[in-house]
Design an enzyme around this catalytic site. Structure first.
Site, PDB file in Angstrom:
ATOM      1  N   LYS A 174       6.998  -7.211   8.518  1.00  0.00           N
ATOM      2  CA  LYS A 174       5.955  -8.145   8.952  1.00  0.00           C
ATOM      3  C   LYS A 174       5.597  -9.193   7.897  1.00  0.00           C
ATOM      4  O   LYS A 174       5.134 -10.279   8.221  1.00  0.00           O
ATOM      5  CB  LYS A 174       4.699  -7.378   9.365  1.00  0.00           C
ATOM      6  CG  LYS A 174       4.875  -6.623  10.665  1.00  0.00           C
ATOM      7  CD  LYS A 174       3.589  -5.961  11.098  1.00  0.00           C
ATOM      8  CE  LYS A 174       3.824  -5.200  12.389  1.00  0.00           C
ATOM      9  NZ  LYS A 174       2.590  -4.647  12.943  1.00  0.00           N
ATOM     10  N   TYR A 211      -1.321   5.877  17.663  1.00  0.00           N
ATOM     11  CA  TYR A 211      -1.433   6.347  19.058  1.00  0.00           C
ATOM     12  C   TYR A 211      -0.527   7.554  19.318  1.00  0.00           C
ATOM     13  O   TYR A 211      -0.479   8.081  20.420  1.00  0.00           O
ATOM     14  CB  TYR A 211      -1.141   5.210  20.056  1.00  0.00           C
ATOM     15  CG  TYR A 211       0.172   4.511  19.810  1.00  0.00           C
ATOM     16  CD1 TYR A 211       0.233   3.408  18.967  1.00  0.00           C
ATOM     17  CD2 TYR A 211       1.335   4.967  20.401  1.00  0.00           C
ATOM     18  CE1 TYR A 211       1.438   2.778  18.723  1.00  0.00           C
ATOM     19  CE2 TYR A 211       2.542   4.339  20.161  1.00  0.00           C
ATOM     20  CZ  TYR A 211       2.580   3.245  19.311  1.00  0.00           C
ATOM     21  OH  TYR A 211       3.772   2.627  19.067  1.00  0.00           O
ATOM     22  N   GLY A 231      -2.697  -2.062   3.993  1.00  0.00           N
ATOM     23  CA  GLY A 231      -1.326  -2.490   4.294  1.00  0.00           C
ATOM     24  C   GLY A 231      -1.267  -3.489   5.437  1.00  0.00           C
ATOM     25  O   GLY A 231      -2.250  -4.188   5.715  1.00  0.00           O
TER      26      GLY A 231
END
Ligand code: ATR
Length: 296
Positions: A74, A232, A136
């Site tokens: 990312k 999740y 992060g």
């Protein structure tokens, strides 16, 4: 039997990361394609770090119209982009790339995922004390959102304090926010926090069953009302279980995952999806996710 699910006019989208085998993004985006009868196919691509630039150039050459970027690229992919959206640049990470004539433009829709998740639960950050656990890739949009929404105070608690300080310094370039940084070991020293956003990997994978908050009295002592975990899987982390036991309202990261995907779709196809349809799709996807993972 004939399969015409993919043909010569199919638009290809995908997600790059490493590892990628656990991604649920193909099911989300292909469900959207199905629902709106779009001739689209969304695929997972496992890319090695040393092949990242080649992969991006290849994707561009192959006319891949939209790409999601996940762990661990990312941040590192930003240097290879043709352009970057202003907010994504400030956040310092991208998770969505849109094809343009000259190359890919990067966006951050994780922030939309967090924002929608909170809005759906009627949680406002304004004038609240927000504890963000972690510093992060997932913490950056969370801190950015808290600062943007005029919370009273942000406390960044991280195992490596230097990373929390770096994150604080970046946010202070854009917002005049009250930000405190502490070591995760000193989390009990916090005076008050209304909302907790948990962004670390503690509770996930090999760390399943662990919580970044060890003291179960924490939630009542600090007046915590709402806790949000970006994880999740497991559906309810130890952190969420403990907070729920203490009477807090809880939310896992599935809605964030879904709404960051919706925001990516809206960027790629330059359209807005109807709220009711989104709600219908997320119910179907979460039921499916629970079924395949044997979640009660
Ligand atoms: P992501 O992009 O998913 O947020 P990341 O950028 O690697 O992943 O960040 C992981 C976060 O989890 C970091 O805040 C990390 O803390 P450090 O900055 O000290 O590395 C945190 N983290 C990971 N494992 C942890 C552990 N066992 N205990 C506490 N924090 C942990």
């Amino acid at each position: 039997m004939v399969s015409d699910f993919v043909n010569g006019e199919t638009i290809v989208l995908g997600v790059i990361g490493n590892p990628i085998c656990h991604t649920f993004s193909p099911q989300i985006h292909n469900t959207f394609a199905n629902c709106f009868k779009q001739n689209i196919c969304y695929l997972p691509f496992n890319v090695k770090e040393e092949e990242l630039l080649k992969a991006l150039r290849g994707a561009f050459a192959l006319d891949i119209k939209g790409i999601n970027v996940t762990v661990p690229y990312k941040k590192s992919i930003i240097k290879y982009l043709y352009d970057i959206d202003k907010q994504a640049e400030q956040i310092g990470s991208v998770n969505t790339l849109k094809y343009t004539e000259n190359g890919y433009t990067g966006y951050n829709t994780d922030i939309d995922g967090i924002r929608y998740s909170l809005e759906n639960e009627n949680i406002s950050l304004k004038n609240k004390d927000i504890l963000i656990i972690g510093a992060g890739g997932a913490a950056c949009p969370a801190v950015f959102l808290a600062a943007k929404n005029e919370c009273r105070k942000i406390i960044i608690a991280n195992r490596t304090i230097e990373n929390a300080v770096k994150l604080k310094e970046n946010i202070l370039n854009f917002y005049n926010a009250d930000i405190e940084t502490i070591s995760l070991n000193d989390i009990d020293d916090i005076k008050n926090c209304d909302i907790i956003i948990q962004t670390t990997t503690v509770g996930f994978g090999e760390q399943e069953g662990l919580s970044p908050i060890k003291n179960n009295d924490f939630y009542n002592k600090k007046n915590v009302e709402f806790v949000f975990d970006v994880i999740y899987k497991p559906w309810k982390t130890q952190f969420l279980k403990d907070a729920q036991k203490a009477g807090c309202k809880i939310l896992n990261g599935f809605n964030m995952l879904f709404y960051q995907a919706v925001a990516a779709e809206e960027i790629w196809f330059e359209r807005k999806y109807d709220e009711n349809i989104k709600k219908q799709i997320i119910i179907e996807l979460s039921n499916y996710f629970k079924k395949i993972n044997n979640i009660e």
